[in-house]
Scaffold this active site. Sequence first.
Site, PDB file in Angstrom:
ATOM      1  N   LYS A 293       0.994  -1.276  -0.285  1.00 30.13           N
ATOM      2  CA  LYS A 293       0.105  -0.197  -0.314  1.00 30.13           C
ATOM      3  C   LYS A 293       1.007   1.623   0.143  1.00 30.13           C
ATOM      4  O   LYS A 293       0.524   2.154  -0.441  1.00 30.13           O
ATOM      5  CB  LYS A 293      -0.896  -0.002   1.087  1.00 30.13           C
ATOM      6  CG  LYS A 293      -1.649   1.487   0.967  1.00 30.13           C
ATOM      7  CD  LYS A 293      -2.427   1.281   2.902  1.00 30.13           C
ATOM      8  CE  LYS A 293      -1.227   2.062   3.927  1.00 30.13           C
ATOM      9  NZ  LYS A 293      -1.521   2.337   4.654  1.00 30.13           N
ATOM     10  N   CYS A 361     -19.577   6.068   5.328  1.00 34.41           N
ATOM     11  CA  CYS A 361     -18.980   4.738   5.479  1.00 34.41           C
ATOM     12  C   CYS A 361     -18.627   4.004   6.505  1.00 34.41           C
ATOM     13  O   CYS A 361     -16.951   3.467   5.655  1.00 34.41           O
ATOM     14  CB  CYS A 361     -19.059   3.631   4.152  1.00 34.41           C
ATOM     15  SG  CYS A 361     -19.250   2.045   3.926  1.00 34.41           S
ATOM     16  N   CYS A 368     -26.262   4.531   6.586  1.00 31.46           N
ATOM     17  CA  CYS A 368     -26.852   4.774   4.931  1.00 31.46           C
ATOM     18  C   CYS A 368     -28.042   5.756   5.123  1.00 31.46           C
ATOM     19  O   CYS A 368     -28.166   5.823   3.884  1.00 31.46           O
ATOM     20  CB  CYS A 368     -27.184   3.573   4.991  1.00 31.46           C
ATOM     21  SG  CYS A 368     -25.976   2.114   5.373  1.00 31.46           S
ATOM     22  N   CYS A 371     -26.954   8.192   2.681  1.00 32.14           N
ATOM     23  CA  CYS A 371     -25.962   7.298   1.508  1.00 32.14           C
ATOM     24  C   CYS A 371     -26.962   7.286   0.250  1.00 32.14           C
ATOM     25  O   CYS A 371     -27.753   6.899   0.228  1.00 32.14           O
ATOM     26  CB  CYS A 371     -24.884   5.968   2.105  1.00 32.14           C
ATOM     27  SG  CYS A 371     -24.173   5.686   0.828  1.00 32.14           S
ATOM     28  N   CYS A 379     -26.166  -1.214  -2.464  1.00 28.95           N
ATOM     29  CA  CYS A 379     -25.374  -1.871  -1.569  1.00 28.95           C
ATOM     30  C   CYS A 379     -25.735  -3.053  -0.465  1.00 28.95           C
ATOM     31  O   CYS A 379     -27.229  -2.348   0.416  1.00 28.95           O
ATOM     32  CB  CYS A 379     -25.359  -0.369  -0.264  1.00 28.95           C
ATOM     33  SG  CYS A 379     -24.007  -1.383   0.917  1.00 28.95           S
TER      34      CYS A 379
END
Length: 428
Positions: A293, A361, A368, A371, A379
Amino acid sequence: MKTSRVARETAIIAANSPISASRQTRSQLTATIRAFAAEDVVNVAVKQEEQVNDDSSSLSSLSSPGVSDIEDALVSSAPRKRKREVGSPAATVMRILPRRPILKSEDGSPTKIKRGRRQPAKKIITDTGEVAIHPPANWEEIYTAVQEMRKQVLAPVDTMGCESLAEDNRSPQVRPSSPPPLPIRSLSNLLKSVQDQRFQTLIALMLSSQTKDTTTALAMRRLQTSLPAPGLTLSNILSVTPAALNALIHPVGFHNNKTKYIKATATLLAERFNNDIPDTAEGLMSLPGVGPKMAYLCMSAAWGRTEGIGVDVHVHRITNLWGWHKTREPEETRKALQAWLPREKWHEINHLLVGFGQTICLPVGRRCGECVLSTKGLCPGAVAPKNVSVVKRKRKMEVEGEVKEEVDVVVKQETEDVVEDARGYSSR
């Protein structure tokens, strides 16, 4: 056999007391005594017999199983309502406060949470026998919706991400192979500044592991200002003692290990890489404490080359939540994404999903209701916002001759609403 007046009155109290003779726990006993001593509204009716027989006596009955006071059972001959006085025990008021979602439909009513179906990437064997990876069917719609949501909210990564923590005197992406036409002395200073920028970007990424962006930014600022002039450079890291370096980066997670990694990395850069950071992902991963990463993010930020996707916990968690794949660790997620995600999105997806995971999130307590993906049924991991019942206990107090109310205790209880999935089934 005759009984005394005290014995008869004691029998009346024992017969009508709410305190049960059965065995009780300490908490139950305390609650019963409080209910007995602090009941607000009670109707008491005591009926006494005028004459008492020698062998037995008739006991009066109460109209309510609870009594306000002991004296009410003995003296009151008619039902009466007890007046509440200042300083008496608190009354309980309960209100249901549902969490109001921000997103609403066109008619102004709150939108419903819809749980989507998993549509992962699929392996397809072609006619030639080659294996082709087909991306998730709705990935572009999800990606575009997240981009629009990210434009509306500023996340910590937008202002304190590792790519922006290096001192911006010169761009870290300037390559030494194409320097500007400057005098030799100025050119040397420029190249040194560019090397310091790349070194600071690497240090910021090493500090960011298991650490919030705000804490990483604070530690980087301390290194840039507390070390001797010119600040955070390779030479200063080589000369600083481990104890002093550990004190400067103390707020970050695993600072003891990171102190060792930074000191060992500085030594390797001076001995093997000509006082600069490696210009390949493999060379970066050869440094202590640098994984895939960090290596791929450093290649994009410091060298301006995108050779892989930097997958951290946010990218790993959210893409699995969307059902794009089913992986156990970030490195497995990186390989799964690189198999089908267009290469032009490899660099931006980390910044996009990290900010999305910091604002909407969240790892704990996903929002939610705010969202777009949950209202469109995109989702699979969508959950409904919770209803919160707030229990407030108020009591009256007399302050300078005026009776005022104050909130004594606030208790919150959460219950989940029903969520509909893509097939119309409901669950909690």
